[in-house]
Design a protein around this motif. Structure first.
Motif, PDB file in Angstrom:
ATOM      1  N   TYR A 189      -5.903 -40.730  -0.362  1.00  0.00           N
ATOM      2  CA  TYR A 189      -6.896 -40.423  -1.401  1.00  0.00           C
ATOM      3  C   TYR A 189      -6.298 -40.636  -2.788  1.00  0.00           C
ATOM      4  O   TYR A 189      -6.926 -41.229  -3.675  1.00  0.00           O
ATOM      5  CB  TYR A 189      -7.359 -38.979  -1.227  1.00  0.00           C
ATOM      6  CG  TYR A 189      -8.335 -38.490  -2.268  1.00  0.00           C
ATOM      7  CD1 TYR A 189      -9.625 -38.998  -2.343  1.00  0.00           C
ATOM      8  CD2 TYR A 189      -7.971 -37.484  -3.167  1.00  0.00           C
ATOM      9  CE1 TYR A 189     -10.527 -38.528  -3.290  1.00  0.00           C
ATOM     10  CE2 TYR A 189      -8.859 -37.009  -4.106  1.00  0.00           C
ATOM     11  CZ  TYR A 189     -10.144 -37.532  -4.173  1.00  0.00           C
ATOM     12  OH  TYR A 189     -11.023 -37.062  -5.105  1.00  0.00           O
ATOM     13  N   ALA A 190      -5.056 -40.147  -2.985  1.00  0.00           N
ATOM     14  CA  ALA A 190      -4.396 -40.303  -4.281  1.00  0.00           C
ATOM     15  C   ALA A 190      -4.167 -41.774  -4.605  1.00  0.00           C
ATOM     16  O   ALA A 190      -4.373 -42.211  -5.746  1.00  0.00           O
ATOM     17  CB  ALA A 190      -3.067 -39.548  -4.288  1.00  0.00           C
ATOM     18  N   MET A 191      -3.772 -42.540  -3.613  1.00  0.00           N
ATOM     19  CA  MET A 191      -3.437 -43.942  -3.843  1.00  0.00           C
ATOM     20  C   MET A 191      -4.685 -44.806  -3.982  1.00  0.00           C
ATOM     21  O   MET A 191      -4.801 -45.617  -4.900  1.00  0.00           O
ATOM     22  CB  MET A 191      -2.567 -44.460  -2.699  1.00  0.00           C
ATOM     23  CG  MET A 191      -2.170 -45.924  -2.832  1.00  0.00           C
ATOM     24  SD  MET A 191      -1.086 -46.471  -1.479  1.00  0.00           S
ATOM     25  CE  MET A 191      -2.225 -46.336  -0.068  1.00  0.00           C
ATOM     26  N   THR A 192      -5.660 -44.625  -3.082  1.00  0.00           N
ATOM     27  CA  THR A 192      -6.799 -45.540  -2.996  1.00  0.00           C
ATOM     28  C   THR A 192      -7.926 -45.170  -3.955  1.00  0.00           C
ATOM     29  O   THR A 192      -8.497 -46.040  -4.618  1.00  0.00           O
ATOM     30  CB  THR A 192      -7.344 -45.575  -1.555  1.00  0.00           C
ATOM     31  OG1 THR A 192      -6.281 -45.891  -0.672  1.00  0.00           O
ATOM     32  CG2 THR A 192      -8.461 -46.598  -1.426  1.00  0.00           C
ATOM     33  N   TYR A 193      -8.253 -43.865  -4.023  1.00  0.00           N
ATOM     34  CA  TYR A 193      -9.418 -43.459  -4.811  1.00  0.00           C
ATOM     35  C   TYR A 193      -9.057 -43.041  -6.229  1.00  0.00           C
ATOM     36  O   TYR A 193      -9.848 -43.231  -7.155  1.00  0.00           O
ATOM     37  CB  TYR A 193     -10.160 -42.327  -4.097  1.00  0.00           C
ATOM     38  CG  TYR A 193     -10.880 -42.819  -2.876  1.00  0.00           C
ATOM     39  CD1 TYR A 193     -12.190 -43.292  -2.961  1.00  0.00           C
ATOM     40  CD2 TYR A 193     -10.238 -42.882  -1.641  1.00  0.00           C
ATOM     41  CE1 TYR A 193     -12.840 -43.787  -1.843  1.00  0.00           C
ATOM     42  CE2 TYR A 193     -10.882 -43.371  -0.518  1.00  0.00           C
ATOM     43  CZ  TYR A 193     -12.184 -43.815  -0.620  1.00  0.00           C
ATOM     44  OH  TYR A 193     -12.825 -44.324   0.474  1.00  0.00           O
ATOM     45  N   LEU A 194      -7.875 -42.456  -6.394  1.00  0.00           N
ATOM     46  CA  LEU A 194      -7.455 -42.045  -7.725  1.00  0.00           C
ATOM     47  C   LEU A 194      -6.565 -43.082  -8.390  1.00  0.00           C
ATOM     48  O   LEU A 194      -6.154 -42.897  -9.537  1.00  0.00           O
ATOM     49  CB  LEU A 194      -6.735 -40.689  -7.650  1.00  0.00           C
ATOM     50  CG  LEU A 194      -7.523 -39.544  -6.999  1.00  0.00           C
ATOM     51  CD1 LEU A 194      -6.733 -38.245  -7.060  1.00  0.00           C
ATOM     52  CD2 LEU A 194      -8.890 -39.375  -7.650  1.00  0.00           C
ATOM     53  N   LYS A 195      -6.215 -44.143  -7.646  1.00  0.00           N
ATOM     54  CA  LYS A 195      -5.371 -45.234  -8.153  1.00  0.00           C
ATOM     55  C   LYS A 195      -4.055 -44.692  -8.701  1.00  0.00           C
ATOM     56  O   LYS A 195      -3.560 -45.124  -9.735  1.00  0.00           O
ATOM     57  CB  LYS A 195      -6.105 -46.026  -9.255  1.00  0.00           C
ATOM     58  CG  LYS A 195      -7.440 -46.603  -8.838  1.00  0.00           C
ATOM     59  CD  LYS A 195      -7.288 -47.593  -7.693  1.00  0.00           C
ATOM     60  CE  LYS A 195      -8.640 -48.187  -7.284  1.00  0.00           C
ATOM     61  NZ  LYS A 195      -8.531 -49.088  -6.133  1.00  0.00           N
TER      62      LYS A 195
END
Length: 647
Positions: free
Chosen positions: A272-278
């Motif tokens: 989630y941190a990597m993909t959605y929050l970039k």
């Protein structure tokens, strides 16, 4: 002798029972502080070691093994959880059979040995020694779990259980957080990281051992217990035994459901941190940090919100928050503005529109998780047979492990069906609402306590005077003046135990109040001239409840006051006491006359605003009256003296 109480509400608070020290005062007491630091250091060390190993095998897998990083990073948590399934039943028996301080020291010595093996694995670059240490640390945690939660009821008073559990949950999650952060940071230093982790885990294990030597002697609840070494048959036996106590068993399931919810949400944070929050790795650490701080804050707030008793009304409150903020996390994720840069760190993420709403949702999921989990632990500790508590905790640990495994399977299934991670958050929150509604329908006491808690924390400010006179165990009859339709709810909120109320049968026909009192297993009663059969049945039901060791509350006036003054106590109370020969506890409500749901003069709108929001009420509890002295006249005098002039 009856005691005359102050008549003014402001004066009453000055004469109330002395204020207890906060839960933080426990950290200055030997019966709690060494145990707290022992478990804190254990949680920290577990996660320091486990996180360091996962990070190394994620970013430097090729130098350690030919297995793929994804396989190894999923294998490690699995190996840590496996001992919970294999050895929990045995560990519960061991915790019942042996003195706890000595057992904790044995476990801490084992931790030093395990970390010594891990240090050898670190320094010799041997993955399989480290994997062995992971499995051994899972076994170590499996042994410590039943001791951890069965120790507190032996050393803490009932009114300290919520605060003590709050401190332990806070310490556990802060220890987990710090262990993960330090494990991540230390091991990434190429030259010194691995030696520092190897030496540090051994050093923290030694500190835990030193703290354990200050834990006071805590006798074994069942020293003559013969240990059954077959974990499968013992697990089934434990769960069957726990299922015999409906409230305890459903509390165990509620606890395991929390771990399901947590596993569903937390497992998605890295992607989630990597993909959605970039974001980079620091964004994942930020999410984990605010969640852990939320759990810690919610756990610590439980004592204040519960009024220093085991308040299971917080459990529905916590469940509502878990669903509401889980749902809002989905919508907050939709509103997050993707940064222009390819990747941002934690500070960069905070600068993006919508980021603070996401963090607020995550921290509030943690806070309400604390509200949910702490009262459940305290309830299990309070309601479970002390000689079977460690085995009950062990059975719950097995359920927790199975629920976490199930969470991983459900997450894989839902993501495989095309759900996005925010949609998975939404689905988990909706599932939580369904499961909570089901559990609370099976054990209405949770919902009843929630309604009572809500009443005294929103509409009224209730002061309970000498609450400790309500017996913690055994049968007793409570008698009280009858001022309003919410008298029973106020008394229910003040009592640490469930109460069976004897209520006029006509109230059961009222749509809302009837449902509330039927849910609370109230006993309907009618005058002899209206329904002599129901009257006699009421006496039989009261006698049965008292025989079972329950508290029964009677309003001996038989009807609400219409003047604010007490009506004459009727003779039914004498018949109840003559049959059951139990002590009678006089109580008096103050400040409810003029309430919207009283029968005071004035129109409905005038009464609705007469008291104002957060109006002051008091419940004064008197000394027990022996059965032979509990005449209606004597009890009326006692209640009148407790009430004084403040109606």
């Amino acid at each position: 002798m009856s005691q005359t109480k102050p008549t003014d509400p402001h004066e009453a608070s000055a004469h109330a029972a002395p204020q207890h020290a906060s839960q933080f005062a426990l950290l200055g007491q030997r019966r709690f502080a060494p145990f707290f630091w022992t478990q804190f250091l254990g949680a920290f060390n577990d996660n320091l070691f486990k996180t360091a190993l996962i990070v190394v095998l994620t970013f430097d897998a090729a130098s350690w093994t030919t297995l793929s990083p994804s396989m190894v990073t999923n294998l490690i948590p699995g190996l840590f959880i496996l001992p919970y399934v294999l050895f929990s039943a045995t560990s519960g028996q061991i915790a019942e059979k042996f003195e706890k301080a000595r057992l904790v020291r044995f476990i801490k010595w084992a931790e030093i040995a395990i970390m010594g093996i891990a240090a050898l694995g670190w320094m010799t670059h041997s993955l399989w020694l480290l994997v062995l240490a992971i499995f051994a640390m899972g076994t170590h945690s499996t042994l410590f779990g039943p001791v951890k939660y069965s120790y507190m009821p032996q050393q803490l008073k009932p009114e300290e259980l919520t605060g003590g559990n709050g401190m332990v949950e806070m310490g556990t999650f802060v220890g987990i957080l710090l262990g993960q952060v330090f494990g991540d940071v230390l091991v990434m230093h190429a030259s010194l990281g691995i030696p520092v982790v190897a030496a540090g885990t051994v050093g923290f294990a030694v500190l835990g051992l030193l703290a354990s030597y200050r834990i006071p002697v805590t006798p074994a609840p069942a020293p003559d217990l013969r240990i059954a070494w077959n974990p499968f048959t013992e697990t089934v036996r434990n769960l069957k035994y726990s299922a015999g106590n409906r409230t305890v068993f459903l509390s165990m399931l509620g606890n395991s459901w929390f771990w399901f919810y947590g596993a569903m949400v937390l497992a998605q944070f890295p992607v989630y941190a990597m993909t959605y929050l970039k974001g980079d790795h620091s964004v994942f650490v930020l999410l984990l940090t605010v969640f852990s701080l939320g759990i810690g804050a919610g756990s610590l707030l439980c004592e204040k919100l519960s009024g220093r008793k085991v308040e299971i009304g917080l459990v529905p409150f916590g469940s509502i928050g878990l669903s509401l903020f889980g749902i809002d996390l989905y919508f907050a994720s939709q509103g997050y503005v993707v940064p222009a840069a390819a990747t941002v760190d934690a500070l960069g993420m905070l600068a993006q529109p919508g980021s603070w709403r996401i963090l607020f949702d995550v921290v509030m999921i943690g806070v309400f998780g604390g509200f949910f989990i702490v009262p459940l632990f305290a309830l299990i500790q309070l309601r479970c047979d002390p000689k079977h508590l460690s085995r009950t905790i062990a059975g719950m640990n097995i359920l927790n492990a199975l629920f976490m495994v199930a969470a991983a399977g459900v997450a894989i299934l839902l993501l495989g069906q095309g759900l996005t991670i925010p949609e998975l958050f939404l689905a988990t929150a909706i599932m939580n609402g369904i499961v909570a509604a089901y559990i609370f329908s099976l054990v209405p006491e949770f919902l009843m306590r929630f309604l009572a808690w809500l009443l005294i924390h929103t509409v009224h400010k209730v002061k309970v005077i000498e609450a400790g006179r309500i017996p913690e165990h055994g049968a007793a009859v409570l008698v009280c003046n009858h001022v309003s339709y919410v008298d029973a709810i106020v008394i229910m909120a003040a009592s640490p135990r469930p109460i069976r109320f004897v209520m006029d049968h006509r109230i059961f026909g009222t749509p809302l109040l009837g449902w509330i009192f039927r849910t609370a297993k109230a006993i309907p009663i009618a005058p002899a001239k209206e329904d002599p059969w129901l009257l006699e049945k009421s006496y039989v039901d009261i006698a049965h409840a008292l025989h079972e060791g329950e508290l029964v509350c009677i309003f001996p006036e038989g009807r609400l006051t219409t003047t604010g003054e007490m009506n004459e106590f009727k003779g039914g109370i004498a018949k109840v006491v003559e049959r059951s020969q139990v002590p009678v506890i006089p109580m008096a409500l103050r400040g409810l006359w003029g309430h919207l749901l009283s029968r005071s003069e004035g129109n409905v709108f005038e009464r609705a605003f007469r008291k104002g929001l957060r109006s002051r009420l008091a419940l004064a509890v008197g000394l027990p009256v022996a059965p032979h002295a509990a005449t209606p006249e004597r009890l009326q005098q006692e209640v009148l003296a407790l009430r004084g002039e403040w109606k």
